[in-house]
Design a protein around this motif. Structure first.
Motif, PDB file in Angstrom:
ATOM      1  N   ALA A   7       0.850  -1.184   0.000  1.00 17.15           N
ATOM      2  CA  ALA A   7       0.000   0.000   0.000  1.00 17.15           C
ATOM      3  C   ALA A   7       0.884   1.232   0.000  1.00 17.15           C
ATOM      4  O   ALA A   7       1.987   1.221   0.531  1.00 17.15           O
ATOM      5  CB  ALA A   7      -0.932   0.013   1.215  1.00 17.15           C
ATOM      6  N   SER A  36      -2.269   0.216  -6.453  1.00 19.58           N
ATOM      7  CA  SER A  36      -2.554   1.041  -5.276  1.00 19.58           C
ATOM      8  C   SER A  36      -2.460   2.525  -5.599  1.00 19.58           C
ATOM      9  O   SER A  36      -3.306   3.327  -5.191  1.00 19.58           O
ATOM     10  CB  SER A  36      -1.578   0.702  -4.134  1.00 19.58           C
ATOM     11  OG  SER A  36      -1.773  -0.585  -3.651  1.00 19.58           O
ATOM     12  N   ARG A  40      -5.551   5.179  -5.433  1.00 24.60           N
ATOM     13  CA  ARG A  40      -5.489   6.351  -4.560  1.00 24.60           C
ATOM     14  C   ARG A  40      -5.765   7.628  -5.346  1.00 24.60           C
ATOM     15  O   ARG A  40      -6.433   8.539  -4.865  1.00 24.60           O
ATOM     16  CB  ARG A  40      -4.111   6.435  -3.886  1.00 24.60           C
ATOM     17  CG  ARG A  40      -3.998   7.582  -2.875  1.00 24.60           C
ATOM     18  CD  ARG A  40      -2.714   7.460  -2.072  1.00 24.60           C
ATOM     19  NE  ARG A  40      -2.720   6.233  -1.294  1.00 24.60           N
ATOM     20  CZ  ARG A  40      -3.358   6.098  -0.132  1.00 24.60           C
ATOM     21  NH1 ARG A  40      -4.042   7.105   0.359  1.00 24.60           N
ATOM     22  NH2 ARG A  40      -3.310   4.972   0.522  1.00 24.60           N
ATOM     23  N   GLU A  47      -5.250  -1.119   0.132  1.00 28.25           N
ATOM     24  CA  GLU A  47      -4.139  -2.009   0.444  1.00 28.25           C
ATOM     25  C   GLU A  47      -4.367  -3.291  -0.344  1.00 28.25           C
ATOM     26  O   GLU A  47      -5.429  -3.906  -0.253  1.00 28.25           O
ATOM     27  CB  GLU A  47      -4.078  -2.312   1.941  1.00 28.25           C
ATOM     28  CG  GLU A  47      -2.977  -3.292   2.321  1.00 28.25           C
ATOM     29  CD  GLU A  47      -2.983  -3.593   3.811  1.00 28.25           C
ATOM     30  OE1 GLU A  47      -2.927  -4.787   4.162  1.00 28.25           O
ATOM     31  OE2 GLU A  47      -3.045  -2.640   4.610  1.00 28.25           O
TER      32      GLU A  47
END
Length: 233
Positions: A7, A36, A40, A47
């Motif tokens: 992550a 990841s 985001r 994760e």
């Protein structure tokens, strides 16, 4: 580090959505990092894990319907933009007009959990009375390798996915001898820890396409081009 949770660092107060992937490869760290980072950027603090379902998993990439028999929230789509269809591929010049002609022939399949790589194509053979002996099956690591065995005359037929193999048919003088029904079980399922926070992750995963970042897709079967909800296909 393969198989370890990956992550991008987040604020301590920021909740994290845990995604679990049944991967086709052990080389997962780079793909997990890139996935990841992409998520985001789309508002999903995720994760990525490569293990069996722990209680905190919100979304899981799986190959079959889960024990609760809930449908996939996002099913994998092929290169042609449709649900995948298992297929048996032969050389145009091999004189194999039907599956029944594959009795006693050498065949290339794909190892792993993907039903398109072995289970569904084998079921199609059994349906027409073809029962290949174990020594006649060449188990490849991926779909390209299975086609490679066919192209180099090591086998008489190879499994594939209809949309994926379509790009090679004309140039390599191949034909689809059989293709099965569309498959919607390969994809993302909601886990026990799913919450509305995971909706942003679902939306982001639904916009993914292999052509945008091939490294990110290294953990998925090579026929997977993207993901879509059933109603979107």
């Amino acid at each position: 580090m393969c198989g370890m949770p990956v992550a991008i660092a987040a604020e301590e107060s920021e909740p994290v959505v845990v995604l679990s992937i049944d991967s086709v490869t052990r080389v997962t760290d780079v793909a997990a990092y890139r996935l990841s980072r992409y998520l985001r950027g789309q508002g999903c603090a995720a994760e990525i894990r490569f293990d069996n379902e722990p209680g905190e998993v919100a979304l899981m990439f799986r190959y079959t319907v889960q024990a609760e028999r809930k449908p996939a929230v996002l099913s994998a789509t092929s290169l042609d933009g449709h649900w995948p269809r298992p297929a048996w591929i032969t050389r145009r010049t091999s004189g194999v007009p039907a599956l029944s002609e594959l009795e006693g022939r050498d065949l290339a399949t794909v190892a792993g959990q993907d039903p398109l790589g072995s289970t569904l194509p084998h079921a199609a053979l059994e349906a027409v009375g073809v029962h290949p002996k174990p020594e006649a099956i060449y188990e490849s690591g991926d779909f390209s390798s299975a086609l490679g065995l066919l192209l180099h005359n090591n086998t008489h037929a190879a499994v594939s996915e209809a949309g994926f193999v379509g790009q090679f048919l004309e140039s390599r003088d191949l034909v689809i001898t059989w293709q099965g029904d569309p498959v919607t079980t390969v994809g993302w399922y909601r886990g026990k820890a799913w919450s509305k926070q995971a909706l942003a992750c679902e939306e982001a995963l639904g916009q993914l396409e292999r052509v945008a970042d091939k490294q990110m897709f290294a953990v998925f079967p090579e026929w997977v081009h993207g993901f879509a909800r059933i109603d979107d296909e």
